[in-house]
Write an enzyme that holds these catalytic residues in place. Sequence first.
Site, PDB file in Angstrom:
ATOM      1  N   HIS A   1       1.909   4.317  -3.114  1.00  0.00           N
ATOM      2  CA  HIS A   1       1.916   5.616  -2.967  1.00  0.00           C
ATOM      3  C   HIS A   1       3.338   6.254  -3.398  1.00  0.00           C
ATOM      4  O   HIS A   1       3.380   7.312  -4.101  1.00  0.00           O
ATOM      5  CB  HIS A   1       1.658   6.087  -1.503  1.00  0.00           C
ATOM      6  CG  HIS A   1       0.168   6.028  -1.012  1.00  0.00           C
ATOM      7  ND1 HIS A   1      -0.747   6.533  -1.650  1.00  0.00           N
ATOM      8  CD2 HIS A   1      -0.284   5.626   0.084  1.00  0.00           C
ATOM      9  CE1 HIS A   1      -1.831   6.458  -0.857  1.00  0.00           C
ATOM     10  NE2 HIS A   1      -1.726   5.584   0.099  1.00  0.00           N
TER      11      HIS A   1
ATOM     12  N   HIS B   1       0.913  -1.199  -0.013  1.00  0.00           N
ATOM     13  CA  HIS B   1       0.194  -0.027   0.140  1.00  0.00           C
ATOM     14  C   HIS B   1       1.025   1.280  -0.071  1.00  0.00           C
ATOM     15  O   HIS B   1       0.756   2.154  -0.871  1.00  0.00           O
ATOM     16  CB  HIS B   1      -0.808  -0.017   1.261  1.00  0.00           C
ATOM     17  CG  HIS B   1      -1.891   1.220   1.388  1.00  0.00           C
ATOM     18  ND1 HIS B   1      -3.007   1.136   1.355  1.00  0.00           N
ATOM     19  CD2 HIS B   1      -1.376   2.487   1.618  1.00  0.00           C
ATOM     20  CE1 HIS B   1      -3.462   2.300   1.460  1.00  0.00           C
ATOM     21  NE2 HIS B   1      -2.739   3.320   1.878  1.00  0.00           N
ATOM     22  N   GLU B   2       1.990   1.296   0.885  1.00  0.00           N
ATOM     23  CA  GLU B   2       2.645   2.238   1.083  1.00  0.00           C
ATOM     24  C   GLU B   2       3.530   2.460  -0.255  1.00  0.00           C
ATOM     25  O   GLU B   2       3.978   3.797  -0.629  1.00  0.00           O
ATOM     26  CB  GLU B   2       3.502   2.325   2.122  1.00  0.00           C
ATOM     27  CG  GLU B   2       2.704   2.499   3.519  1.00  0.00           C
ATOM     28  CD  GLU B   2       1.766   3.756   3.530  1.00  0.00           C
ATOM     29  OE1 GLU B   2       1.986   4.519   3.068  1.00  0.00           O
ATOM     30  OE2 GLU B   2       0.636   3.295   4.204  1.00  0.00           O
TER      31      GLU B   2
END
Length: 266
Positions: free
Chosen positions: A62, A58-59
Site C-alpha cells: 500500500h 501487505h502494508e
Amino acid sequence: MTTAATRRSDRRISPVFLGILAVTAVAGWATWTGFADRTGLAVFLFVTAAWIVSLCLHEYAHARTALHSGDISIGAKGYLTLDPLKYTHPLLSIVLPVVFVIMGGIGLPGGAVFIERGRIRGRWRHSLISAAGPLTNVLFAVVCTAPFWLGALDGVPVPFRFALAFLALLQVTAAILNFLPVPGLDGYGVLEPWLSHGFRRQVEPIAPFGLLLVFALLWLPAVNGVFFDAVDSILSALGIHEVETYCGLELFRFWQDTHGLCSVVA
C-alpha cells in the site's frame, strides 16, 4: 521525483522486521528438519512469523504504491521500513490478525497505514493503492502453493508441507476478505474512487464497522460454510487437499495435542 524526496533512512529495513524474518527462517528450518522436540511448536512459530511477514508486506505494498502515486509523506511515516510498530494501529494490524489465526484459523485483514489521498491525482492510482495490499496476499499464496501445483513435493517433510498448506489458507482467506466490496476493506477502496461523492459521504460513517460486519456474518453457519467452501475450492485448484490444511491447523495448535488423523496421514 517522489522517490528522491524520500531519505535513505526512511527506506532502510527495520531490525524489527529482520528479526521476524529470522524467526520465520529458523522455525521453518526446525519444521523441515524435525530439530524441535515438539514439531507443533516449530510449526506455530513458523506460520505465525510468516503470517506477520505477509502482513508487513501487505502494508508495504500500500505504502510503496502510494509513494509512487504522489504521497511523498509516506517515507517520513516509516512505512517503507517494514516496521509493524510504525503502523497507525499496530494492535489492529498485527496483534488482532494473529489472535484470529490462533482462534479461528482465518486470515484477518490487517491494515493501518495512513495515506494522504489529497496528494494523489487520478482514480486509477487510488484504486491501485487499495488493490496493492491484497494482491500481495495473492502473490504470497502463489508462493506457498507452488510446491503443490508444480508437483514438487518429493523430499518435502510432511510437517513442513502441512504448515505451508495452512499458511496458504491464511493468505487465500485474507485475499478474499480484503477484496470484498465492503466499506473499510480494500475491495471497497478499489471501487470508491469511481463512486459518486454523495454515495461516498453516506457510506463513510459505517466504514469503521465494515470488518466487524463481515466477521459477524462469518459466525453464521450458512455464510461460514459458503466462505470456506470457496476457500477450499481455490486451494484444491492449487493442489492442496482439505486434509492438508486441517492438519496444518492441528499442528499449529500444538497445545491441544490432537494429532490422531494427521499422524495417520503422515
